[in-house]
Structure formats: C-alpha cells, structure tokens
Scaffold this motif. Structure first.
Motif, short mmCIF file in Angstrom:
data_model
loop_
_atom_site.label_atom_id
_atom_site.label_comp_id
_atom_site.label_asym_id
_atom_site.label_seq_id
_atom_site.Cartn_x
_atom_site.Cartn_y
_atom_site.Cartn_z
N THR A 176 -86.12 -1.64 -49.56
CA THR A 176 -84.84 -1.11 -49.11
C THR A 176 -84.11 -2.14 -48.26
O THR A 176 -84.71 -3.11 -47.79
CB THR A 176 -85.03 0.17 -48.28
OG1 THR A 176 -85.75 -0.14 -47.08
CG2 THR A 176 -85.77 1.24 -49.07
N LEU A 220 -74.00 -0.59 -55.42
CA LEU A 220 -75.39 -0.53 -54.99
C LEU A 220 -75.92 -1.88 -54.53
O LEU A 220 -77.07 -1.98 -54.09
CB LEU A 220 -76.28 -0.01 -56.13
CG LEU A 220 -76.02 1.41 -56.64
CD1 LEU A 220 -77.05 1.80 -57.67
CD2 LEU A 220 -76.01 2.41 -55.48
N PRO A 238 -81.09 -3.96 -57.17
CA PRO A 238 -81.27 -2.51 -57.14
C PRO A 238 -81.85 -2.01 -58.46
O PRO A 238 -81.46 -2.48 -59.54
CB PRO A 238 -79.85 -1.98 -56.94
CG PRO A 238 -79.08 -3.13 -56.37
CD PRO A 238 -79.69 -4.35 -56.98
N THR A 249 -81.59 4.70 -57.02
CA THR A 249 -81.06 5.15 -55.73
C THR A 249 -81.26 6.66 -55.59
O THR A 249 -81.32 7.39 -56.58
CB THR A 249 -79.57 4.79 -55.59
OG1 THR A 249 -79.17 4.90 -54.24
CG2 THR A 249 -78.69 5.67 -56.46
N ARG A 260 -77.28 7.51 -48.88
CA ARG A 260 -77.80 6.82 -50.06
C ARG A 260 -78.84 5.78 -49.67
O ARG A 260 -78.58 4.90 -48.86
CB ARG A 260 -76.66 6.15 -50.82
CG ARG A 260 -77.11 5.53 -52.14
CD ARG A 260 -75.93 4.97 -52.91
NE ARG A 260 -75.35 3.84 -52.22
CZ ARG A 260 -74.09 3.43 -52.39
NH1 ARG A 260 -73.29 4.09 -53.19
NH2 ARG A 260 -73.64 2.39 -51.73
N SER A 261 -80.02 5.91 -50.26
CA SER A 261 -81.10 4.95 -50.05
C SER A 261 -81.42 4.30 -51.38
O SER A 261 -81.90 4.97 -52.30
CB SER A 261 -82.33 5.66 -49.47
OG SER A 261 -83.37 4.74 -49.24
N THR A 262 -81.14 3.02 -51.48
CA THR A 262 -81.31 2.30 -52.75
C THR A 262 -82.60 1.50 -52.72
O THR A 262 -82.90 0.81 -51.76
CB THR A 262 -80.12 1.37 -53.00
OG1 THR A 262 -78.93 2.16 -53.09
CG2 THR A 262 -80.29 0.59 -54.30
N GLU A 263 -83.35 1.62 -53.80
CA GLU A 263 -84.59 0.85 -53.95
C GLU A 263 -84.31 -0.40 -54.78
O GLU A 263 -83.56 -0.35 -55.76
CB GLU A 263 -85.66 1.67 -54.66
CG GLU A 263 -86.19 2.83 -53.87
CD GLU A 263 -87.31 3.52 -54.60
OE1 GLU A 263 -87.76 3.02 -55.66
OE2 GLU A 263 -87.75 4.58 -54.12
N GLN A 274 -84.89 10.00 -59.35
CA GLN A 274 -83.90 9.21 -58.65
C GLN A 274 -82.77 8.84 -59.60
O GLN A 274 -82.94 8.82 -60.82
CB GLN A 274 -84.52 7.94 -58.06
CG GLN A 274 -85.08 6.98 -59.09
CD GLN A 274 -85.79 5.79 -58.47
OE1 GLN A 274 -86.67 5.21 -59.08
NE2 GLN A 274 -85.41 5.40 -57.28
N ALA A 278 -79.74 2.85 -61.37
CA ALA A 278 -79.00 1.78 -60.69
C ALA A 278 -77.93 1.19 -61.60
O ALA A 278 -77.03 0.50 -61.12
CB ALA A 278 -79.95 0.67 -60.24
N THR A 324 -73.93 5.21 -46.27
CA THR A 324 -75.03 4.24 -46.33
C THR A 324 -74.72 3.08 -45.40
O THR A 324 -73.55 2.80 -45.09
CB THR A 324 -75.24 3.73 -47.78
OG1 THR A 324 -76.50 3.06 -47.86
CG2 THR A 324 -74.12 2.78 -48.21
#
Length: 383
Positions: A118, A156, A167, A170, A294-297, A333, A336, A360
């Motif tokens: 993250t 993102l 990304p 998300t 929003r948490s984006t991986e 999820q 992206a 975010t």
C-alpha cells in the motif's frame, strides 16, 4: 504478512524469520535461487485462503470453505501452465518490517515480488530507509517490459516519484452493520459519537491492521492529523468503540458471532455474503458521508530479485483481463484496470458497493508524515 500489515515501531527491533525463504549464501545456493520458483511475498488469505492464521487480517472472504478457492491457487496453476514455472508464496511474520530491517542490515532479501503493498507501507519504507542512507529496496519499474501497464486506471496511481509500484486492485473501507439490530446506520463520523451507537462499533488497531490503518487515515483526512483527529478518537473511545487487533478478530470472531452489530470492513462485504448464502440483513454496507476510504494494493519487484524476468511476467499477468476478474471474485476487490479490460462476475456486479465519493491519501500525502501520525495516535489512544 497479513493483508496490508502495518507494524508499529518499525525503526527498531529484531529481524524475524521469513517463512519459506531461500538463502543465497554461496555459489550453489545463489544459482538455485536463479533457477528456482518465483518467490512472492503476500498475505495469508491471498496465498491460502485460510482465516485460522493470525496473519489473515483484513481478508474480506471470511468463509473459505464455501467461497471460491483463494487467488493464490489460481495464480499458482496459471503460472505453471503459462510460464512452466512455479510460485513460492512467502508470508513474513512481521510484514513490511521484515524487509525494512533486512535492508537496513544489508541482508539478503530472498524474495522477488511483493504483492499487496500500500501507499502507506511504501511511505514507511522510505521514511526509515532514506534516513539510513537511501537504501534501495524496490526497483524502479521498466514499463516497456509490461504489456498491460497502460490499462491501469489513472486515479489509482501511487504517485511514487521513483515509479516502483503498479496498482493491481483496490478496496473501499466502509461500515458493515446488522439491520436487525440497528434501526438505521450512522451517516457521518460525528454520528458515530452519538449515544445511539454506544458500544456498537468494532474497529481494528492501525498499528497492525490495514483496515484499521485505513480507517485511521480516513479520520486524518476528515479531521486533520492533530487535535481534531485525537479528539474524535477520544470521543469514539468514550462511546465504547471496541478496537480489536486484526480484521479477523473484529469481523470473524466478533461481528459474525453477533457480539456487536457494526464493524469497520469493506464495501464488497455483500459479494462474499451472497456467495456464501449468508443473511444479507446482517451484511448491510453503510458509507460515511456517502464516501469510502480507498485502499489500493500494488505489486513491486525487489531490487535484489533473482528471477527478474519472471517477476515482470508475473506482474503483467496480474493486470491481464482474466486475472483481474479472478482477483475481483476471489479477493473481493475492485479491479485496477479500466472497465474495458475486465469482465466481472455477475455476483460481484450485483453486490459490490462503490461509494459515491472516494477519500484517499496518496504517497505524496503520506511521505514523511505517516509514521509521525501513527506515533501520535499510539501515544494518545493506543494501549
């Protein structure tokens, strides 16, 4: 590493062992690493789908026996078929701290790719390592080696000036509540402080849990990083919030057991509830201020990777049309990539809630700040 683990006190402490790692001491072992499996660090739920391990924090799929098999199984099979190579999933017990400490000690990393990184974790890496001589942990990506990189939704992007992370998916943090207990959910952060919601909320510790971390950052975005944020948390504590260490503690062990009627979780909650035939009344999604954090991986390649070519192929696979659909279904999820590059399952489309507005904090917002904010929270609210 749990799904987005954040380790408090990352600047100190001992280096913990990495499960399943290969050592590279000596010529023969180094050669074996170069020709061995692709070593990918990720979170337990991605690799195995298990929620019995304490490192499965924030897995939005609480019932792996009924829901689709974990994403890790699908990727293992796909890599074996497409590339005739093997993946070795590794789950470091102390999360990103493991790699920060090894970099500080100039020790072997023994991993090729990290999946689930993250922006806040990247900011922490840089705040610690830059202070110790700008030690390089992840390499800047050579985008011409990635066929699918241009599919990623522009909003993102991690805004990392060194361009180290892509990304891959998300999620939106939200409240999940039981409408058989609560007549109506809170609509704003301030509503959470009302006596109507006393002793109803389950949250997670931002020092060790990513949804806890995301909720904390959401309060920073709402109230600022100083007295306003601390005042909110003090009042939230006074109103009886119960802060569990991890997502599984709060969601699976407490919320699903009916101990409290509201929990900090994800807006895709109903995707899994529908897939596992749960009572949807107990899985209502309640965005705060019509928004979600929003948490984006992302995925990054370690600077010391020994399977660099395969690492790029794997990262590119993550962004392929089929893989993005599988990630949405198996990991609950949002993709992206842009809509035209993914075909989503009907159950996902029917049940995933995308909030009207997004909150975010980017890498640029977090760089040099996040560790201080978290320390402030720890001093005043933690323990």
């Amino acid at each position: 590493m749990d799904r987005r683990t954040f380790v408090h006190g990352v600047g100190g402490g001992s280096v913990t062992a990495l499960a399943g790692c290969l050592t590279r001491n000596g010529e023969n072992e180094e050669h074996a690493a170069e020709t061995g499996p692709l070593r990918v660090a990720t979170y337990t739920s991605f690799a195995t789908g298990s929620d019995s391990d304490p490192d499965t924090d924030s897995d939005p799929n609480p019932d792996p026996d009924q829901a689709p098999s974990p994403a890790g199984d699908w990727f293992r099979e796909t890599v074996e078929e497409e590339f005739e190579e093997e993946i070795e999933w590794t789950v470091p017990e102390s999360g990103i701290e493991h790699y920060i400490q090894r970099a500080r000690l100039d020790a072997d990393i023994d991993t090729d790719v990290i999946l689930g990184l993250t922006a806040s974790e990247l900011a922490l890496v840089d705040s610690v390592l830059d202070a110790h001589g700008d030690t390089r942990l992840f390499e800047s990506l050579e985008r011409d080696r990635l066929e699918h990189a241009d599919r990623i939704q522009s909003d993102l992007a991690f805004d990392d000036p060194r361009d180290r992370v892509l990304p891959v998916g998300t999620s939106y943090l939200s409240l999940v509540y039981d409408e058989t207990v609560l007549e109506s959910p809170p609509e704003t952060f301030d509503d959470l402080l009302d006596s109507a919601y006393a002793d109803t909320l389950l949250a997670q510790d931002p020092r060790v849990s990513n949804p806890g971390q995301a909720f904390f950052l959401w309060t920073v975005a709402e109230y600022g990083s100083g007295s306003g944020m601390l005042s909110f948390w003090e009042e939230l504590q006074a109103n009886g919030v119960r802060i569990e260490e991890r997502w599984t503690d709060a969601y699976r062990d407490a919320y699903l057991e009916g101990e409290r009627p509201m929990v900090v979780s994800y807006s895709t909650d109903q995707v899994v509830a529908a897939a596992t035939d749960r009572d949807m009344q107990r899985h209502q999604v309640a965005p705060l201020d019509n928004a979600g954090y929003r948490s984006t991986e992302g995925a990054a390649i370690f600077a010391d990777a020994t399977r660099t070519e395969l690492a790029y192929e794997f990262v590119d696979l993550l962004l392929s049309q089929t893989a993005q659909a599988e990630l949405a279904t198996r990991n609950a999820q949002f993709p992206a990539v842009s809509d035209e590059y993914v075909d989503l399952d009907a159950t996902f489309l029917e049940n995933a809630v995308e909030p009207d507005e997004t909150v975010t904090l980017t890498y640029d917002d977090l760089e040099g700040e996040f560790a201080t904010w978290l320390e402030t929270w720890d001093d005043e609210i933690g323990d």
